[in-house]
Design a protein around this motif. Structure first.
Motif, short mmCIF file in Angstrom:
data_model
loop_
_atom_site.label_atom_id
_atom_site.label_comp_id
_atom_site.label_asym_id
_atom_site.label_seq_id
_atom_site.Cartn_x
_atom_site.Cartn_y
_atom_site.Cartn_z
N SER A 4 2.45 1.76 -3.32
CA SER A 4 1.44 2.22 -4.29
C SER A 4 1.16 3.70 -4.12
CB SER A 4 0.14 1.43 -4.12
OG SER A 4 0.33 0.08 -4.43
N ILE A 5 1.09 4.14 -2.87
CA ILE A 5 0.86 5.56 -2.59
C ILE A 5 2.03 6.39 -3.10
CG2 ILE A 5 0.70 7.28 -0.74
CD1 ILE A 5 -0.88 5.11 0.86
N ILE A 6 3.25 5.94 -2.81
CA ILE A 6 4.44 6.68 -3.24
C ILE A 6 4.51 6.74 -4.76
CG2 ILE A 6 6.97 6.62 -3.30
CD1 ILE A 6 6.84 5.47 -0.42
N LYS A 9 0.84 -1.20 0.00
CA LYS A 9 0.00 0.00 0.00
C LYS A 9 0.87 1.25 0.00
CE LYS A 9 -3.95 -2.01 2.41
NZ LYS A 9 -4.71 -2.01 3.66
N LEU A 10 1.90 1.25 0.85
CA LEU A 10 2.78 2.41 0.95
C LEU A 10 3.49 2.66 -0.38
CD1 LEU A 10 3.95 4.64 2.69
CD2 LEU A 10 5.70 3.02 3.47
N GLU A 32 2.05 6.51 -6.94
CA GLU A 32 0.98 7.38 -7.44
C GLU A 32 1.31 8.85 -7.19
OE1 GLU A 32 -1.93 8.52 -9.66
OE2 GLU A 32 -1.36 6.42 -9.47
N MET A 33 1.88 9.14 -6.03
CA MET A 33 2.27 10.52 -5.74
C MET A 33 3.37 10.98 -6.70
SD MET A 33 2.22 10.50 -1.56
CE MET A 33 2.86 12.15 -1.37
#
Length: 162
Positions: free
Chosen positions: A33-35, A30-31, A37-38
């Motif tokens: 994926s967030i990074i 998840k982390l 996408e950011m």
């Protein structure tokens, strides 16, 4: 993929490739994926530039360590519950009211009214009449709210009778 998170080479890219493997921890997935996408959206670039600016990081540190922020956090439930009662479509009117107060405070040519005759003379002005109407409407609304809500900061005869 261009990234500012160059953690010793292309570690982010390698981790990104491995994020879909079943052995990877779901939190890490998840982390990552967030990074990713950011980074794709350009938010990572903005964050990087902000963190590279000493003035910004200093301001962030001050905000994070302030008593005011802790007070906000401690009272966040009360604040959020109160904010949900505000009609945000009226926000331009709220800012206009605040702007009016700012203008009145900044005005250097404020003159004393000079007694009852001075008040009566000032009341001839159309803007003053509108302002007085707004103030009385505001006072009435404040009084109504105080009588409708528990925790009124003072007691009135009406409150004592209930």
């Amino acid at each position: 993929m261009k990234t500012y998170l160059n953690l010793g080479g292309d570690i982010l890219e390698k981790l990104t490739e491995k994020r879909d493997q079943p052995t990877a921890d779901s939190s890490v997935q998840k982390l990552l994926s967030i990074i990713v996408e950011m980074d794709r959206s350009g938010i990572m670039d903005i964050i990087y530039r902000m963190l590279a600016d000493e003035d910004v990081t200093s301001a962030i540190k001050k905000m994070l360590s302030s008593g005011f922020l802790m007070n906000l956090i401690e009272n966040s439930e009360v604040i959020m519950n109160s904010l949900t009662t505000i009609d945000l479509s009226m926000f331009p009117h709220y800012t206009n009211a605040i702007k009016s107060v700012e203008i009145a405070i900044k005005t250097e040519d404020v003159e004393p009214v000079g007694g009852l005759k001075g008040i009566l003379d000032k009341m001839k002005d159309e803007d003053t009449q509108k302002g007085i109407g707004i103030v009385f409407s505001l006072l009435k609304s404040l009084g109504r709210t105080c009588s409708e809500v528990e925790g009124c900061p003072f007691q009135t005869e009406e409150n004592d009778q209930h």
